[in-house]
Design a protein around this motif. Structure first.
Motif, short mmCIF file in Angstrom:
data_model
loop_
_atom_site.label_atom_id
_atom_site.label_comp_id
_atom_site.label_asym_id
_atom_site.label_seq_id
_atom_site.Cartn_x
_atom_site.Cartn_y
_atom_site.Cartn_z
N CYS A 59 -1.07 -5.00 -9.41
CA CYS A 59 -1.31 -6.25 -8.69
C CYS A 59 -0.87 -6.04 -7.25
O CYS A 59 0.25 -5.60 -6.99
N ILE A 60 -1.76 -6.36 -6.32
CA ILE A 60 -1.47 -6.22 -4.89
C ILE A 60 -1.49 -7.61 -4.26
O ILE A 60 -2.48 -8.34 -4.39
N LEU A 61 -0.39 -7.96 -3.63
CA LEU A 61 -0.29 -9.23 -2.91
C LEU A 61 -0.29 -8.90 -1.42
O LEU A 61 0.56 -8.13 -0.97
N ALA A 62 -1.24 -9.45 -0.70
CA ALA A 62 -1.40 -9.08 0.71
C ALA A 62 -1.18 -10.29 1.62
O ALA A 62 -1.66 -11.38 1.34
N THR A 63 -0.44 -10.04 2.69
CA THR A 63 -0.20 -11.09 3.68
C THR A 63 -0.25 -10.52 5.09
O THR A 63 -0.06 -9.33 5.29
N ASP A 64 -0.51 -11.41 6.01
CA ASP A 64 -0.35 -11.12 7.43
C ASP A 64 0.73 -12.07 7.92
O ASP A 64 1.20 -12.95 7.18
N ASP A 65 1.13 -11.95 9.16
CA ASP A 65 2.23 -12.75 9.71
C ASP A 65 2.01 -14.26 9.54
O ASP A 65 2.94 -14.98 9.19
N GLU A 66 0.80 -14.74 9.75
CA GLU A 66 0.55 -16.19 9.68
C GLU A 66 0.61 -16.71 8.24
O GLU A 66 0.81 -17.90 8.02
N ASP A 67 0.47 -15.83 7.24
CA ASP A 67 0.48 -16.27 5.84
C ASP A 67 1.87 -16.68 5.36
O ASP A 67 2.00 -17.40 4.37
N VAL A 68 2.92 -16.24 6.06
CA VAL A 68 4.28 -16.56 5.66
C VAL A 68 4.52 -18.07 5.68
O VAL A 68 5.29 -18.59 4.88
N LYS A 69 3.83 -18.78 6.55
CA LYS A 69 4.00 -20.23 6.69
C LYS A 69 3.16 -21.02 5.69
O LYS A 69 3.29 -22.24 5.61
N ASP A 70 2.31 -20.36 4.92
CA ASP A 70 1.43 -21.02 3.96
C ASP A 70 2.20 -21.23 2.65
O ASP A 70 2.30 -20.34 1.81
N VAL A 71 2.75 -22.43 2.49
CA VAL A 71 3.60 -22.74 1.34
C VAL A 71 2.83 -22.61 0.02
O VAL A 71 3.35 -22.06 -0.96
#
Length: 168
Positions: A59-71
């Motif tokens: 399982c791969i969970l991917a984020t960019d910097d702006e995704d951190v604020k997406d509750v």
């Protein structure tokens, strides 16, 4: 002549190891996609995990910097992580969704399919599952390297290791 400290040497080895795992992950994705062994998207992944968790190998969970604020996304990640831990599914966090898209779209245009998204819709790359192409265990050296990295990370109490997919 500069003598390297333990910390510098360990940092170099760690960076080499991360690069090696990132390369192995890229190999896993490019070989799994043409076989139809990739599920893309948070909701699609949740459905797949619910139906056949024993067939999921990564399982791969991917984020960019702006995704951190997406509750809402973080709540989904927490639930997916808990499910994967409960079912002994290796998990990786990737911090470059653009590079992940390049890998998956490049592999798809090379003769594969498997993105499971309607034409014209952008892929939701926040969660990517790799499933086994057969009921038996998938014998892929790159997958073995990624899985070994995940196991070793858990031994160091890093349950969801984070890797960087370098730009090409």
């Amino acid at each position: 002549m500069h003598k390297m400290t333990f910390e510098e040497l360990n940092g170099d080895c760690s960076q080499e190891r991360m690069d090696s795992v990132a390369t192995a992950l890229e190999e896993v994705l490019t070989s799994a996609l043409p076989q139809g062994c990739i599920t893309v998207g948070v909701y699609e992944a949740a459905k797949s995990l619910n139906v056949d968790p024993d067939n999921v190998v990564l399982c791969i969970l991917a984020t960019d910097d702006e995704d951190v604020k997406d509750v809402a996304l973080q709540i989904h990640f927490t639930l997916i992580q808990a499910f994967c831990c409960e079912n002994d599914i290796n998990i990786l966090r990737v911090n470059n969704t653009r590079r992940l898209a390049e890998i998956l779209c490049g592999a798809a245009s090379g003769g594969g399919g498997g993105g499971k998204q309607s034409a014209g819709e952008p892929l939701d790359l926040h969660c990517v599952l790799v499933t086994s192409p057969h009921s038996t265990s998938w014998k892929d050296p790159a997958l073995s390297k990624v899985n070994r990295f995940c196991r070793e990370s858990r031994c160091m109490d890093q349950w969801v290791p984070i890797i960087n997919l370098p730009e090409r």
